[in-house]
Write an enzyme that holds these catalytic residues in place. Structure first.
Site, PDB file in Angstrom:
ATOM      1  N   ASN A   1       0.723  -1.190  -0.121  1.00 55.11           N
ATOM      2  CA  ASN A   1      -0.080   0.074   0.118  1.00 55.11           C
ATOM      3  C   ASN A   1       0.824   1.243   0.035  1.00 55.11           C
ATOM      4  OD1 ASN A   1       1.199  -0.019   2.399  1.00 55.11           O
ATOM      5  ND2 ASN A   1      -0.675  -0.229   3.735  1.00 55.11           N
TER       6      ASN A   1
ATOM      7  N   GLU B   1       2.022   4.118   7.389  1.00 57.87           N
ATOM      8  CA  GLU B   1       0.859   3.717   6.672  1.00 57.87           C
ATOM      9  C   GLU B   1       0.388   4.794   5.751  1.00 57.87           C
ATOM     10  OE1 GLU B   1       0.479   0.569   6.144  1.00 57.87           O
ATOM     11  OE2 GLU B   1       0.015  -0.424   7.929  1.00 57.87           O
TER      12      GLU B   1
END
Ligand code: GLP
Length: 245
Positions: A136, A143
């Protein structure tokens, strides 16, 4: 960004080990930022080979790892500290006092992260930072988010990361839900950055990192703003970048 297509995982690992070894040759007491994950394993094997053949000396090298799972001690076989010992440190002449990994066993997240930030800053930040990339677009454990992170901090891992990393655990429930990670700003403070990526499942993340908009939804995209980045890949990881570099 200098994108280098090495075609295979083996050649990618050789190139990454060459760049890391060159840094150590140029500055024997350099500060290396190191990464976990399966991608850099071949690069670490390359460094071990060079050490065994007598061409590389780690005695003055200092290392700072990107991240650690919250709640795991360095003796826990699932911890990143254990991984680093197993994959690299136990096989070269590095001084254990020169090895640094965030302290996952310190339940006080603010203290653990502030301590780590202070140590990296005192070391003068990294001469060379090795990075893998998450599917991702995460780097370290930064993140996708609404903003870029700064210093070391505690993160909640995304479902996709928990699922991706569960292959290294017995059951998905065993994957810790939180981690301490160097922040994006700390990573960007490195003088040089080396990203390694292989396999088709990294192709979109590599394209977004190198050619997408610079947005915190793809944390690695901020590397486009760094003046000295090498992206070393195999064919599959670069398969969505054809004609772009
Ligand atoms: C973990 C690590 C990252 C790493 C990523 C990719 O989430 N925190 O630093 O880059 O996994 O791992 P792999 O190389 O196994 O695909």
């Amino acid at each position: 960004m200098r994108i280098i297509n090495c075609h295979t995982y083996e050649a990618m690992s050789r190139k990454a080990a060459d760049i890391l070894a060159a840094q150590i040759q140029l500055k024997p007491n350099c500060v290396l930022g190191l990464a976990t994950g399966t991608t850099p394993i071949g690069s670490y094997q390359g460094l071990i080979k060079r050490y065994e053949s007598g061409s590389l000396d780690f005695s003055e090298v200092r290392t700072y790892n990107l991240d650690e799972y919250r709640g795991l001690t360095h003796e826990d076989p699932q911890s990143y500290h254990y991984f680093m010992n197993d994959q690299l440190f136990n096989h070269v002449n590095i001084d254990p006092a020169n090895v640094h990994v965030p302290d996952g066993a310190n339940a006080d997240a603010d203290a653990a992260c502030a301590d780590y930030d202070r140590m990296v800053a005192e070391a003068g930040y990294c001469d060379l930072q090795l990075l893998g990339i998450g599917r991702n677009g995460h780097i370290g454990f930064n993140e996708p988010a609404d903003e870029f992170s700064k210093g070391t901090h505690c993160v909640d891992l995304t479902e996709s990361t928990i699922e991706a990393n569960s292959r290294l655990f017995e059951k998905e429930e065993d994957v810790p839900r939180q981690a301490y990670t160097m922040g994006t700003q700390t990573i960007m403070n490195a003088r040089c950055i080396l990203v390694v990526a292989n396999g088709e499942n990294k192709a979109q993340a590599v394209r977004d990192m190198c050619f997408g908009p610079i947005v915190p939804a793809c944390p690695a995209s901020i590397l486009q703003l760094h003046p000295n980045v090498f992206v070393v890949c195999d064919d599959a990881a670069l398969s969505l970048c054809e004609g772009l570099y």
